[in-house]
Scaffold this active site. Structure first.
Site, PDB file in Angstrom:
ATOM      1  N   ARG A  48       0.822  -1.215   0.000  1.00 16.93           N
ATOM      2  CA  ARG A  48       0.000   0.000   0.000  1.00 16.93           C
ATOM      3  C   ARG A  48       0.854   1.261   0.000  1.00 16.93           C
ATOM      4  NH1 ARG A  48      -4.168  -0.520   4.847  1.00 16.93           N
ATOM      5  NH2 ARG A  48      -2.275  -1.283   5.864  1.00 16.93           N
ATOM      6  N   ARG A  49       2.044   1.190   0.611  1.00 18.84           N
ATOM      7  CA  ARG A  49       2.912   2.366   0.714  1.00 18.84           C
ATOM      8  C   ARG A  49       4.228   2.102  -0.008  1.00 18.84           C
ATOM      9  NH1 ARG A  49       0.462   1.724   5.649  1.00 18.84           N
ATOM     10  NH2 ARG A  49       2.215   0.548   6.488  1.00 18.84           N
ATOM     11  N   LYS A 107      -6.544 -15.947   8.540  1.00 15.93           N
ATOM     12  CA  LYS A 107      -7.504 -16.687   9.348  1.00 15.93           C
ATOM     13  C   LYS A 107      -8.905 -16.100   9.266  1.00 15.93           C
ATOM     14  CE  LYS A 107      -5.675 -14.180  13.322  1.00 15.93           C
ATOM     15  NZ  LYS A 107      -4.450 -13.732  12.651  1.00 15.93           N
ATOM     16  N   GLU A 131      -1.191 -23.048   6.557  1.00 20.74           N
ATOM     17  CA  GLU A 131      -0.642 -23.437   7.860  1.00 20.74           C
ATOM     18  C   GLU A 131      -0.459 -22.241   8.790  1.00 20.74           C
ATOM     19  OE1 GLU A 131      -0.026 -25.707  10.631  1.00 20.74           O
ATOM     20  OE2 GLU A 131       0.378 -26.902   8.836  1.00 20.74           O
ATOM     21  N   VAL A 134      -3.218 -20.494  11.615  1.00 22.67           N
ATOM     22  CA  VAL A 134      -3.529 -20.937  12.977  1.00 22.67           C
ATOM     23  C   VAL A 134      -2.239 -21.308  13.698  1.00 22.67           C
ATOM     24  CG1 VAL A 134      -4.767 -22.600  14.405  1.00 22.67           C
ATOM     25  CG2 VAL A 134      -5.763 -21.839  12.238  1.00 22.67           C
ATOM     26  N   GLU A 192      -1.742  -5.329  20.243  1.00 25.60           N
ATOM     27  CA  GLU A 192      -1.867  -4.217  19.299  1.00 25.60           C
ATOM     28  C   GLU A 192      -2.377  -2.977  20.026  1.00 25.60           C
ATOM     29  OE1 GLU A 192      -0.967  -4.429  16.202  1.00 25.60           O
ATOM     30  OE2 GLU A 192      -0.727  -6.595  15.970  1.00 25.60           O
ATOM     31  N   LYS A 207      -9.754 -18.966  14.447  1.00 25.96           N
ATOM     32  CA  LYS A 207      -8.904 -20.155  14.423  1.00 25.96           C
ATOM     33  C   LYS A 207      -9.693 -21.397  14.816  1.00 25.96           C
ATOM     34  CE  LYS A 207      -4.866 -17.322  15.475  1.00 25.96           C
ATOM     35  NZ  LYS A 207      -3.919 -16.855  16.521  1.00 25.96           N
ATOM     36  N   GLY A 306       4.144 -13.664  15.503  1.00 23.71           N
ATOM     37  CA  GLY A 306       5.432 -13.020  15.265  1.00 23.71           C
ATOM     38  C   GLY A 306       5.890 -13.223  13.827  1.00 23.71           C
TER      39      GLY A 306
END
Length: 430
Positions: A48-49, A107, A131, A134, A192, A207, A306
Site C-alpha cells: 500500500r505504501r 484466518k 498453515e 492458525v 496491538e 482459528k 510473530g
C-alpha cells in the site's frame, strides 16, 4: 535433476510477516531450491505504501497494483499476508483463475468464507495452503489434514492466541489486574494498539472455526463459534482458580458430540487443573491438544505469532505447493463430507465455577441449592465464608447443559438473599 527455470512467487503484503518471508526467500534461496527441485524467484511484491524503504527487496518489484500482479499469468504461487476479507478474497480467487496456487495466513477470511476459496481452488485445479493461519509456527493444519486423515478426531482444545495467554499468565503469576497486564503486553509489543480482536476472542474464534472444519470434516464458519473474551476476568477469579488447584486460560474448544451427530466450537475463559498440559503454557506461547480415536492424545506447542514464526509456516507451505507444481499435482482440498450441524452453546455440556455474594444468615445455602436442583444441575463442591452479615458462596457444579447452568444463574440473581453474582467461569480439562 533440478529444473533451471524458476518458479515465480508473488507476495501480497510486506509487513512484519511479508518482509520476513521475502528475507528468507532471499537468504535461503539455495536451500529452498534444493528442497523444491527448482529455484524460486520473488517476482513482485504488492504493497500500500510504495515509498517505504524495504531492505533487500529491489524497488522494481514493488507495486501498488495487486490485481495486475496476480493476473500476470506467469506467477506460479501467490503468498497472501495482507489479511482481512477484501480485497484478499478477490485477489485469491483471481490468482486461481490466472494459474497460480495460493499460500495464505488469512484466518479471518478462511473462517468467514473458506468455502468460496476452496471451491475456486478446486474449480481451477490449484492449491490452497494456510498453515500460518492458525498457531504461527506450530505444525497443526497439515497434521490434521494429512497425518490424522485416517483417524477420527473427537476434540481439539487449545490456547491459540499469544496475547491473551500472556495477559492471563501475568495475572496469575503477579496478581495483577486485567488492565495492568494488558498495559504490559502492549508495552512489550504482544498486544496491538487496538487489542479488541485478541482480548474479545475474535482472533481465537476464527482459528477455532478453521480447526473445527478440518478436524470434523464439516463446514464451520466464524458465526458458528460461541465467543467470549477475557476482559471480565479479575484477579479474584485467578485467586479462586488457584485455591481449586487450577489456572485460567482463554481456550478454543472444538468437540464432536458423544453421539457423533453434531459438533460444537467455542472460545471462552476457563479454569483448567494445574495437572493439565495446557496449564503450563506460559507467556505468549500457544499449544493445542488434539484427542483422536486411534492416535490418542497429541499436543502441539510453540510460538503462535510473530514475523519469523509465522513466516516459517508460510515458507513450509510454499515449499509444499511448489513441489506440487513440479509434480503437476495438488494437495488436499476441502473435506466437508460429513456436513454435521454445529450445535449452539446452550447444548454444550460443561461445568461452572460460580461465586456469589450472599446474606450471611441461616437458610441461604439451602435456597441456593434448591435453585440448582430445580434446574437439574448437580453441585460438586461448595465453599462459604461469612463476616458482618455478608458472605461469599463459591459453587462448583458437575457437568450439565450450558443452557441449564445459565438458567440457574439467572434464577440465583432473583433470590433476595443473593446480593450479586461476583463471577462465573466454566471449568474444563478434567
Amino acid at each position: 535433476m533440478m529444473r533451471t527455470r524458476p518458479l515465480k512467487v508473488a507476495l501480497l503484503g510486506c509487513g512484519v510477516v511479508g518482509s520476513e518471508v521475502a528475507r528468507i526467500m532471499t537468504t535461503h534461496a539455495d536451500d529452498l531450491a534444493a528442497r523444491i527441485g527448482a529455484p524460486v524467484e520473488l517476482a513482485g511484491v504488492a504493497v500500500r505504501r510504495p515509498q517505504k524503504v524495504r531492505e533487500g527487496i529491489p524497488a522494481e518489484l514493488i507495486t501498488t497494483d495487486a490485481t495486475a500482479l496476480v493476473k500476470r499469468g506467469d506467477i506460479d504461487v501467490v503468498v497472501e499476508v495482507i489479511g482481512g476479507i477484501e480485497p484478499a478474497r478477490t485477489l485469491i480467487t483471481t490468482a486461481f483463475e490466472h494459474g497460480a496456487s495460493v499460500v495464505s495466513a488469512n484466518k479471518a477470511l478462511l473462517a468467514e468464507d473458506g468455502a468460496t476459496l476452496y471451491a475456486a481452488a478446486e474449480r481451477h485445479g490449484r492449491d490452497l495452503y494456510f498453515e500460518a493461519a492458525v498457531a504461527g509456527a506450530i505444525p497443526l493444519i497439515r497434521p490434521l489434514r494429512e497425518s490424522l486423515a485416517g483417524d477420527k478426531v473427537n476434540r481439539v482444545l487449545g490456547i491459540v492466541n499469544g496475547t491473551t495467554n500472556f495477559i492471563l499468565d501475568k495475572m496469575e503469576r503477579t496478581g495483577a489486574g486485567y488492565t495492568e497486564a494488558l498495559d504490559e503486553a502492549t508495552a512489550l509489543g504482544y498486544a496491538e494498539a487496538d487489542p479488541t480482536a485478541d482480548v474479545e476472542g475474535f482472533d481465537a474464534a476464527a482459528k477455532a472455526a478453521i480447526l473445527a472444519g478440518i478436524a470434523f470434516h464439516t463446514r464451520v464458519r466464524l458465526d458458528d463459534v460461541h465467543r467470549e473474551g477475557l476482559t471480565e476476568v479479575t484477579a479474584a477469579d485467578m485467586a479462586s482458580a488457584k485455591r481449586m488447584g487450577c489456572t485460567v486460560k482463554l481456550l478454543a474448544i472444538c468437540e464432536r458430540a458423544a453421539d457423533g451427530r453434531s459438533v460444537t466450537a467455542r472460545v471462552h475463559p476457563a479454569m483448567i487443573p494445574l495437572s493439565h498440559p495446557l496449564a503450563s503454557v506460559r507467556e505468549a506461547y500457544n499449544a493445542v491438544f488434539v484427542e483422536a480415536e486411534a492416535a490418542g492424545r497429541l499436543m502441539f506447542y510453540g510460538p503462535g505469532a510473530g514475523g519469523s514464526p509465522t513466516a516459517s509456516a508460510v515458507l513450509g507451505d510454499l515449499v509444499a505447493v511448489c513441489r506440487n507444481k513440479l509434480a503437476r499435482a495438488t494437495g488436499p482440498g476441502e473435506s466437508a463430507y460429513t456436513q454435521l450441524p454445529v450445535s449452539p452453546m446452550g447444548e454444550v455440556v460443561t461445568r461452572y465455577h460460580i461465586s456469589l455474594d450472599v446474606a450471611d444468615k441461616p437458610g441461604v445455602l439451602a435456597q441456593v441449592a434448591t435453585v440448582f436442583a430445580e434446574h437439574g444441575v448437580s453441585i460438586d463442591t461448595v465453599r462459604q465464608q461469612g463476616k458482618d452479615g455478608e458472605a461469599s458462596l463459591v459453587v462448583v457444579t458437575h457437568r450439565a447443559p450450558d443452557a441449564a447452568l445459565s438458567g440457574t444463574v439467572e434464577a440465583l440473581r432473583r433470590l433476595d438473599t443473593v446480593r450479586g453474582v461476583a463471577s462465573i467461569m466454566r471449568v474444563e480439562g478434567e
